[in-house]
Scaffold this motif. Structure first.
Motif, mmCIF file in Angstrom:
data_model
loop_
_atom_site.group_PDB
_atom_site.id
_atom_site.type_symbol
_atom_site.label_atom_id
_atom_site.label_comp_id
_atom_site.label_asym_id
_atom_site.label_seq_id
_atom_site.Cartn_x
_atom_site.Cartn_y
_atom_site.Cartn_z
ATOM 1 N N ASP A 241 0.692 -1.242 -0.047
ATOM 2 C CA ASP A 241 -0.029 0.036 0.046
ATOM 3 C C ASP A 241 0.751 1.269 0.203
ATOM 4 O OD1 ASP A 241 -2.047 -1.945 0.508
ATOM 5 O OD2 ASP A 241 -1.683 -1.630 2.647
ATOM 6 N N GLY A 242 2.157 1.390 -0.119
ATOM 7 C CA GLY A 242 3.083 2.254 0.017
ATOM 8 C C GLY A 242 2.817 3.402 -0.781
ATOM 9 N N ARG A 243 2.518 2.944 -2.218
ATOM 10 C CA ARG A 243 2.283 4.176 -3.093
ATOM 11 C C ARG A 243 1.151 4.865 -2.775
ATOM 12 N NH1 ARG A 243 -0.339 3.663 -8.322
ATOM 13 N NH2 ARG A 243 0.131 5.613 -9.665
ATOM 14 N N LEU A 244 -0.004 4.221 -2.674
ATOM 15 C CA LEU A 244 -1.131 4.872 -2.239
ATOM 16 C C LEU A 244 -0.913 5.831 -0.845
ATOM 17 C CD1 LEU A 244 -4.197 5.485 -2.780
ATOM 18 C CD2 LEU A 244 -4.465 3.168 -1.743
ATOM 19 N N ALA A 245 -0.411 5.360 0.140
ATOM 20 C CA ALA A 245 -0.311 6.009 1.602
ATOM 21 C C ALA A 245 0.738 7.061 1.424
ATOM 22 C CB ALA A 245 0.373 4.957 2.371
ATOM 23 N N ASN A 246 1.766 6.735 0.514
ATOM 24 C CA ASN A 246 2.567 8.191 0.404
ATOM 25 C C ASN A 246 2.032 9.195 -0.339
ATOM 26 O OD1 ASN A 246 4.657 6.691 1.711
ATOM 27 N ND2 ASN A 246 5.438 5.930 -0.209
ATOM 28 N N GLU A 247 1.246 9.018 -1.336
ATOM 29 C CA GLU A 247 0.600 10.067 -2.140
ATOM 30 C C GLU A 247 -0.359 10.610 -1.263
ATOM 31 O OE1 GLU A 247 0.238 12.861 -4.797
ATOM 32 O OE2 GLU A 247 1.374 10.874 -5.278
ATOM 33 N N PHE A 248 -1.225 9.892 -0.540
ATOM 34 C CA PHE A 248 -2.124 10.752 0.503
ATOM 35 C C PHE A 248 -1.378 11.449 1.394
ATOM 36 C CE2 PHE A 248 -4.858 10.726 4.366
ATOM 37 C CZ PHE A 248 -6.235 10.851 3.783
ATOM 38 N N HIS A 249 -0.266 10.901 2.103
ATOM 39 C CA HIS A 249 0.463 11.738 2.976
ATOM 40 C C HIS A 249 1.041 13.098 2.350
ATOM 41 C CE1 HIS A 249 3.969 11.699 6.143
ATOM 42 N NE2 HIS A 249 2.969 12.551 6.294
ATOM 43 N N GLN A 250 1.481 13.050 1.169
ATOM 44 C CA GLN A 250 1.603 14.235 0.260
ATOM 45 C C GLN A 250 0.932 15.137 0.408
ATOM 46 O OE1 GLN A 250 4.470 13.347 -2.976
ATOM 47 N NE2 GLN A 250 5.070 11.604 -1.992
ATOM 48 N N GLN A 251 -0.399 14.679 -0.253
ATOM 49 C CA GLN A 251 -1.548 15.522 -0.440
ATOM 50 C C GLN A 251 -1.951 16.143 0.696
ATOM 51 O OE1 GLN A 251 -2.083 16.630 -3.513
ATOM 52 N NE2 GLN A 251 -0.838 15.213 -4.757
ATOM 53 N N TRP A 252 -2.093 15.305 1.931
ATOM 54 C CA TRP A 252 -2.396 15.867 3.206
ATOM 55 C C TRP A 252 -1.539 17.332 3.601
ATOM 56 C CZ3 TRP A 252 -6.388 14.922 6.635
ATOM 57 C CH2 TRP A 252 -6.138 15.458 7.923
ATOM 58 N N ASN A 253 -0.264 17.005 3.145
ATOM 59 C CA ASN A 253 0.717 18.218 3.780
ATOM 60 C C ASN A 253 0.380 19.493 3.007
ATOM 61 O OD1 ASN A 253 1.629 16.680 5.973
ATOM 62 N ND2 ASN A 253 3.338 15.628 4.567
ATOM 63 N N LYS A 254 -0.076 19.006 1.544
ATOM 64 C CA LYS A 254 -0.100 20.092 0.710
ATOM 65 C C LYS A 254 -1.397 20.931 1.031
ATOM 66 C CE LYS A 254 2.166 18.031 -3.326
ATOM 67 N NZ LYS A 254 1.949 17.698 -4.615
ATOM 68 N N MET A 255 -2.186 20.363 1.913
ATOM 69 C CA MET A 255 -3.457 21.244 2.260
ATOM 70 C C MET A 255 -3.435 22.336 3.089
ATOM 71 S SD MET A 255 -5.606 19.981 0.181
ATOM 72 C CE MET A 255 -5.488 18.769 -1.401
#
Length: 383
Positions: A241-255
């Motif tokens: 799940d790393g790719r999905l989780a990492n993208e989610f984490h990056q987008q959270w920080n951009k918000m």
């Protein structure tokens, strides 16, 4: 006519989140104690999916003589039906246990699910990969009528995978059987209880040593923050799940909105489900069991703030849960999911489409967009 337009997304409508919770997810949604209100909720989800232009269907199943229904909405990408399609999903259960109002568990997840669908279909864009939205029935555990020593749950997602999803893939992607490569699914469950008071977040004492061993950075973060319940918990299995989780984490920080934090709980693939039961009690588990990438996002349910008392109880209600902090926390979660799905589904602007400017963008941002659009139009006219 412009070849492409600047498209603004990811500014959740607080009004939509609030009205959705108030009108359709503020009372018990249980097949025995309040079937009419449960039906009202599932019909609303279905009708909203259709209003957003999704290809919408019910997946009906029977458990111990009672009828249940998952609700599914499909947003087809350019790669639909081909090996190149990397399907991404968003899911949340809409049922409740028999006594709760279920505003946080899981009206919050359903409101965010619908807000994400609204955002992604309200702008002039298309995408290369297909998106599936799913509202699961019968996630909550209940005692069997025939074997009262056992309990059952997570049934809607279980049967959706075996009875609907896998046959649907075999029908629409016959050439990919055995080689399917989905981006995965984001599962929401109990996601709006924000509490920045000290000691509002707990770790079950019996699991404290396990948490320290498995998630040392998370435990240190919580300790340094006086165990405030001010974060979204994101649970995933690190390798798959790393790719999905990492993208989610990056987008959270951009918000932005840094007061709403995030903690990442990355698990080893070989970790048995009974190792940390609190991280294995929602619909993501069924996707893991079928080797489909999945991340679970939650406020941690009964391990935080008001939900320590209200989880699966009547006080999980509008009066207890619906406030500005919780609503804005849910809005950031919705925006992050929409941004993550947009990125992984590879959305792009449609020629000549009208942009939709959601509430929340400044006049300066709008003016910049207009200047860029005008400059492009001048360039095209001169070419």
């Amino acid at each position: 006519m412009l070849e492409a337009c600047v498209v603004f997304t990811h500014a959740a409508s607080l009004e939509y989140l609030r009205s959705t919770l108030t009108d359709y997810f503020s009372d018990t949604r249980h097949h025995m104690t309040n079937p009419k209100y449960k039906q009202r909720a599932s019909t609303f989800i279905h009708d909203e999916f259709r209003r957003f232009g999704l290809e919408t269907t019910y997946h009906n199943f029977v458990w111990e003589g009672d009828d249940f229904a998952n609700v599914i909405g499909i947003l087809k990408g350019d790669n639909f039906g081909t090996y190149d399609d990397q399907i991404i999903g968003v899911g949340a259960h809409y049922d409740t246990v028999n006594i709760t109002k279920g505003v946080d568990d899981n009206g919050s997840g359903c409101a965010a699910l619908l807000e994400v669908a609204r955002q992604m279909t309200s702008v002039g864009s298309k995408r290369k990969h297909t998106v599936i939205f799913a509202a699961f029935d019968h996630e909550e555990y209940e005692f069997s009528k025939y074997t009262p020593e056992e309990d059952f749950g997570l049934l809607g997602s279980k049967y959706l995978i075996s009875q609907w999803l896998l046959p649907w893939i075999q029908k629409n992607y016959p050439q990919t059987v055995g080689a399917f490569n989905p981006s995965g699914i984001i599962v929401l469950d109990t996601a709006m209880d924000y509490n920045n008071s000290a000691s509002s977040q707990i770790i079950p004492p019996a699991d404290l040593d396990k948490f320290k061993k498995l998630f040392p950075d998370v435990v240190k973060s919580l300790q340094s923050d006086n165990f405030e319940g001010d974060f979204l918990a994101t649970v995933f299995q690190s390798v798959r799940d790393g790719r999905l989780a990492n993208e989610f984490h990056q987008q959270w920080n951009k918000m932005g909105r840094a007061e709403y934090e995030i903690e990442m709980f990355g698990l080893a693939l070989d970790l048995p489900p009974n190792a940390l039961t609190d991280l294995f009690r929602s619909d993501h588990v069924n996707f893991w069991l079928n080797n489909i990438p999945a991340i679970f996002v939650s406020d941690s349910a009964d391990l935080r703030g008001k939900m320590q008392k209200c989880y699966h109880n009547a006080c999980d209600s509008l009066g207890m849960m619906l406030n500005d902090d919780n609503l804005n926390f849910l809005a950031k979660t919705s925006d992050t999911i929409a941004a993550t799905v947009d990125k992984l589904s590879q959305n792009y602007a449609v020629s000549g489409a009208q942009s939709v400017l959601p509430v929340g963008h400044s006049l300066f941002t709008i003016l910049i967009a207009l200047v860029l659009a005008l400059a492009k139009q001048i360039y095209l006219n001169m070419a």
